[in-house]
Write a protein that holds these residues in place. Structure first.
Motif, short mmCIF file in Angstrom:
data_model
loop_
_atom_site.label_atom_id
_atom_site.label_comp_id
_atom_site.label_asym_id
_atom_site.label_seq_id
_atom_site.Cartn_x
_atom_site.Cartn_y
_atom_site.Cartn_z
N LEU A 130 -11.61 -20.22 -9.86
CA LEU A 130 -12.82 -19.75 -9.26
C LEU A 130 -12.11 -18.17 -8.80
CD1 LEU A 130 -15.81 -19.99 -8.42
CD2 LEU A 130 -14.89 -20.82 -6.16
N ARG A 134 -16.09 -15.76 -5.20
CA ARG A 134 -17.33 -16.29 -5.86
C ARG A 134 -17.45 -17.88 -5.37
NH1 ARG A 134 -20.14 -13.62 -9.46
NH2 ARG A 134 -20.42 -15.35 -10.73
N PHE A 136 -18.74 -21.91 -6.05
CA PHE A 136 -18.86 -23.01 -7.09
C PHE A 136 -19.78 -24.05 -6.65
CE2 PHE A 136 -17.28 -27.17 -8.20
CZ PHE A 136 -17.12 -27.21 -9.54
N ASN A 161 -16.13 -22.49 -1.94
CA ASN A 161 -16.06 -21.27 -1.90
C ASN A 161 -14.62 -20.55 -1.41
OD1 ASN A 161 -16.33 -21.52 0.71
ND2 ASN A 161 -18.13 -20.15 1.08
N ASP A 181 -20.74 -21.12 -11.62
CA ASP A 181 -19.84 -20.28 -10.92
C ASP A 181 -20.99 -18.83 -10.32
OD1 ASP A 181 -18.32 -18.01 -10.40
OD2 ASP A 181 -17.22 -18.19 -12.14
#
Length: 183
Positions: A130, A134, A136, A161, A181
């Motif tokens: 990740l 971003r 998840f 995150n 994502d």
């Protein structure tokens, strides 16, 4: 959804709507002339844009329908509505199904977001990277997954995150999940 049940014609605007059929068949009809059915394993992405009307029903009079529907806000409002539908190969892997640019035959979303279908055999493991900043999210569709110190069952979801890379492991039987994502 019970046999023949559904949602009469209704409108949407400025939303990216992803449907994934787990079992059964959806009958879809919209104001742009799309009259489609989606069977188990298929994905649909309807970009509502400046506005679209549609209806969706369980196409069977005898079998139940089980599907997930995810709504993601687009990166910009308005625009031309769109419709995409595709069945992706069912394989033991992290398979991209929705991307911002439609790369490699994926459905193209109007947002900096990607959606994957994850399928793992019993005790199989994979990892996910990740990028910093971003988010998840995973929604377990079938089986059991272990990730980030949590054990998730069918119907459970998890948001991550702060980890940059983490393992995802199936329990003692096949596991299926949708993985996001997101910005």
């Amino acid at each position: 959804m019970t046999p023949s049940a559904g949602f009469d014609t209704h409108g949407h605007k400025d939303m990216e709507i992803i449907s994934y059929v787990i079992s059964g068949t959806i009958a879809h009809k919209d104001s742009f002339g799309h009259v489609k059915t989606l069977s188990a394993g298929e994905f649909q992405l309807m970009s509502a844009g400046s506005g679209i009307y549609h209806s969706e029903y369980n196409a069977s009079a005898t079998e139940p329908l089980h599907f997930l529907q995810i709504w993601i806000q687009p990166s910009s409002q308005g625009g031309t509505p769109g419709y995409q539908q595709k069945a992706f190969a069912q394989s033991s892997a992290l398979t991209p199904v929705v991307t911002p640019d439609g790369r490699d035959g994926t459905l193209s979303i109007k947002q900096d977001a990607s959606v994957y279908r994850l399928e793992l055999t019993a005790a199989e493991q994979t990892s996910f990277k990740l990028a910093k900043g971003r988010n998840f999210y995973a929604q377990v569709v079938e089986g059991e997954l272990q990730l980030a110190g949590e054990t998730l069952q069918s119907g459970d979801g998890i948001h991550i995150n702060e980890l940059e890379e983490f393992a995802i492991k199936a329990g003692n039987k096949r596991a299926v999940a949708l993985v996001f994502d997101l910005p």
